[in-house]
Write a protein that holds these residues in place. Sequence first.
Motif, PDB file in Angstrom:
ATOM      1  N   GLU A 171       0.832  -1.209   0.000  1.00 17.80           N
ATOM      2  CA  GLU A 171       0.000   0.000   0.000  1.00 17.80           C
ATOM      3  C   GLU A 171       0.864   1.257   0.000  1.00 17.80           C
ATOM      4  OE1 GLU A 171      -3.204   2.465   2.744  1.00 17.80           O
ATOM      5  OE2 GLU A 171      -2.510   0.487   3.417  1.00 17.80           O
ATOM      6  N   MET A 172       1.945   1.256   0.780  1.00 17.17           N
ATOM      7  CA  MET A 172       2.848   2.399   0.835  1.00 17.17           C
ATOM      8  C   MET A 172       3.376   2.746  -0.555  1.00 17.17           C
ATOM      9  SD  MET A 172       5.085   1.501   4.260  1.00 17.17           S
ATOM     10  CE  MET A 172       6.263   2.812   4.058  1.00 17.17           C
ATOM     11  N   LEU A 173       3.893   1.752  -1.257  1.00 20.08           N
ATOM     12  CA  LEU A 173       4.502   1.990  -2.566  1.00 20.08           C
ATOM     13  C   LEU A 173       3.461   2.431  -3.585  1.00 20.08           C
ATOM     14  CD1 LEU A 173       6.983  -1.029  -2.733  1.00 20.08           C
ATOM     15  CD2 LEU A 173       7.440   1.328  -2.033  1.00 20.08           C
ATOM     16  N   ARG A 174       2.293   1.812  -3.538  1.00 22.64           N
ATOM     17  CA  ARG A 174       1.232   2.162  -4.485  1.00 22.64           C
ATOM     18  C   ARG A 174       0.732   3.589  -4.244  1.00 22.64           C
ATOM     19  NH1 ARG A 174      -1.745  -1.676  -3.356  1.00 22.64           N
ATOM     20  NH2 ARG A 174      -3.221  -0.627  -1.953  1.00 22.64           N
ATOM     21  N   THR A 175       0.524   3.922  -2.975  1.00 21.81           N
ATOM     22  CA  THR A 175       0.001   5.247  -2.634  1.00 21.81           C
ATOM     23  C   THR A 175       1.034   6.331  -2.910  1.00 21.81           C
ATOM     24  OG1 THR A 175      -1.375   4.255  -0.905  1.00 21.81           O
ATOM     25  CG2 THR A 175      -1.046   6.638  -0.809  1.00 21.81           C
ATOM     26  N   CYS A 176       2.291   6.062  -2.572  1.00 20.53           N
ATOM     27  CA  CYS A 176       3.343   7.059  -2.799  1.00 20.53           C
ATOM     28  C   CYS A 176       3.536   7.351  -4.273  1.00 20.53           C
ATOM     29  CB  CYS A 176       4.654   6.589  -2.176  1.00 20.53           C
ATOM     30  SG  CYS A 176       4.674   6.717  -0.374  1.00 20.53           S
ATOM     31  N   GLU A 177       3.370   6.352  -5.098  1.00 19.07           N
ATOM     32  CA  GLU A 177       3.458   6.587  -6.546  1.00 19.07           C
ATOM     33  C   GLU A 177       2.353   7.532  -6.997  1.00 19.07           C
ATOM     34  OE1 GLU A 177       3.667   4.108 -10.778  1.00 19.07           O
ATOM     35  OE2 GLU A 177       3.060   3.084  -8.930  1.00 19.07           O
ATOM     36  N   THR A 178       1.146   7.328  -6.459  1.00 16.00           N
ATOM     37  CA  THR A 178       0.025   8.207  -6.796  1.00 16.00           C
ATOM     38  C   THR A 178       0.269   9.613  -6.281  1.00 16.00           C
ATOM     39  OG1 THR A 178      -1.519   6.340  -6.702  1.00 16.00           O
ATOM     40  CG2 THR A 178      -2.457   8.561  -6.538  1.00 16.00           C
ATOM     41  N   TRP A 179       0.724   9.739  -5.022  1.00  9.97           N
ATOM     42  CA  TRP A 179       0.964  11.055  -4.431  1.00  9.97           C
ATOM     43  C   TRP A 179       2.067  11.812  -5.166  1.00  9.97           C
ATOM     44  CZ3 TRP A 179       0.963   9.636   1.518  1.00  9.97           C
ATOM     45  CH2 TRP A 179      -0.364   9.431   1.928  1.00  9.97           C
ATOM     46  N   ALA A 180       3.086  11.093  -5.599  1.00  8.25           N
ATOM     47  CA  ALA A 180       4.202  11.746  -6.277  1.00  8.25           C
ATOM     48  C   ALA A 180       3.784  12.337  -7.619  1.00  8.25           C
ATOM     49  CB  ALA A 180       5.346  10.759  -6.480  1.00  8.25           C
ATOM     50  N   LYS A 181       2.766  11.767  -8.239  1.00  9.97           N
ATOM     51  CA  LYS A 181       2.304  12.238  -9.542  1.00  9.97           C
ATOM     52  C   LYS A 181       1.177  13.266  -9.432  1.00  9.97           C
ATOM     53  CE  LYS A 181       3.525   7.908 -11.871  1.00  9.97           C
ATOM     54  NZ  LYS A 181       3.009   6.712 -12.587  1.00  9.97           N
ATOM     55  N   SER A 182       0.634  13.433  -8.238  1.00 10.34           N
ATOM     56  CA  SER A 182      -0.514  14.314  -8.037  1.00 10.34           C
ATOM     57  C   SER A 182      -0.103  15.791  -8.026  1.00 10.34           C
ATOM     58  CB  SER A 182      -1.209  13.966  -6.715  1.00 10.34           C
ATOM     59  OG  SER A 182      -2.185  14.927  -6.391  1.00 10.34           O
ATOM     60  N   LYS A 183      -0.960  16.628  -8.590  1.00  6.96           N
ATOM     61  CA  LYS A 183      -0.723  18.068  -8.565  1.00  6.96           C
ATOM     62  C   LYS A 183      -0.861  18.638  -7.154  1.00  6.96           C
ATOM     63  CE  LYS A 183      -2.209  18.923 -13.335  1.00  6.96           C
ATOM     64  NZ  LYS A 183      -3.174  19.646 -14.212  1.00  6.96           N
ATOM     65  N   VAL A 264      10.458   8.967  -3.205  1.00  8.14           N
ATOM     66  CA  VAL A 264       9.585   8.720  -2.055  1.00  8.14           C
ATOM     67  C   VAL A 264       9.439   7.220  -1.801  1.00  8.14           C
ATOM     68  CG1 VAL A 264       7.296   9.095  -1.073  1.00  8.14           C
ATOM     69  CG2 VAL A 264       8.355  10.883  -2.449  1.00  8.14           C
ATOM     70  N   GLU A 265       9.343   6.434  -2.860  1.00  8.86           N
ATOM     71  CA  GLU A 265       9.238   4.986  -2.688  1.00  8.86           C
ATOM     72  C   GLU A 265      10.509   4.423  -2.059  1.00  8.86           C
ATOM     73  OE1 GLU A 265       8.195   3.265  -6.443  1.00  8.86           O
ATOM     74  OE2 GLU A 265       6.445   4.561  -6.655  1.00  8.86           O
ATOM     75  N   SER A 266      11.659   4.955  -2.462  1.00  9.94           N
ATOM     76  CA  SER A 266      12.927   4.514  -1.862  1.00  9.94           C
ATOM     77  C   SER A 266      12.964   4.822  -0.371  1.00  9.94           C
ATOM     78  CB  SER A 266      14.097   5.208  -2.570  1.00  9.94           C
ATOM     79  OG  SER A 266      15.325   4.864  -1.972  1.00  9.94           O
ATOM     80  N   LEU A 267      12.468   5.994   0.015  1.00 12.92           N
ATOM     81  CA  LEU A 267      12.396   6.349   1.431  1.00 12.92           C
ATOM     82  C   LEU A 267      11.507   5.366   2.184  1.00 12.92           C
ATOM     83  CD1 LEU A 267      12.734   8.228   3.896  1.00 12.92           C
ATOM     84  CD2 LEU A 267      10.863   9.627   2.957  1.00 12.92           C
ATOM     85  N   CYS A 268      10.361   5.038   1.603  1.00 19.91           N
ATOM     86  CA  CYS A 268       9.446   4.101   2.256  1.00 19.91           C
ATOM     87  C   CYS A 268      10.074   2.726   2.422  1.00 19.91           C
ATOM     88  CB  CYS A 268       8.144   4.004   1.450  1.00 19.91           C
ATOM     89  SG  CYS A 268       7.107   5.484   1.546  1.00 19.91           S
TER      90      CYS A 268
END
Length: 276
Positions: A171-183, A264-268
């Motif tokens: 969930e962390m990786l999936r959500t962070c990918e979405t957040w990183a692309k969000s405006k 961000v995914e690397s940090l997680c």
Amino acid sequence: ACGECDICFQIAEQNFLDFQVLIPDGKFIKIDQIRKSLNWLHLHPDQAKKRVLILDGAQHLGREAANAFLKTLEEPAPNTLLILIADSSQQLLETIVSRCQQIRFRPLSEEISERILRETTNLSTARIQLLSAFSMGSVNGNLAERLELMETVQQTAIRWLTTFSAATLEEMLRTCETWAKSKNEEWRLLLDFLETWFRDLTWLFRGLPEEKLINRTVGSDENRISALRKSGEHFTLQQIFEIFGWIAESRRTIELNANKSLAVESLCLHMYRSAV
């Protein structure tokens, strides 16, 4: 300034002829913005004794824009005042810092921050306390507008930081990918929150007073402190210090235009591997 006369109102609305504020156009302050402002700066003052140019977010100067600005910093035009505002001098080129007089501002107290928020927003007392706690001594109007988004990011992150499992990592990786692309830049809110969370864990490890915890004001005090203690069971003090370094490195690489999702995914991943 009195804050009540016509000139003060004109400055507040950025309509005063001898006053200009330059902010990033998108991610950076661009060279075209700098050239246009420098041309304006060299004109003779219209109403005031000096022309004032403020670069708000000077850390976002692009390299070309910064180089174009250096000559003016070195030899400013007569009757001009240049003010650069940045989170830290370390975010600026050394050649810029060396040409400026540094003035450091101390964080506002919680009392002053909350008073300003009461006067300038319609937020409830609980939300004002929340915003004040996470503004870290400044009054961030942009953060006030994004308060609900900030709460959502924090609640999601707390669930991750107290429940480490394979499903949590996914969930962390999936959500962070979405957040990183969000405006909406949820990734930035996440990094801000992680800094406060691991700061509070350090505080608890050292046995310091709980009333000084940043996260004490969100929701129920007991539930938030309980979540901190549960999260702290997964980390050593040395690991917490390392995570602080990873958070700072994530910010640095993103500012250098690295892929936000990967950063961000690397940090997680680092946090998850430390905790498991």
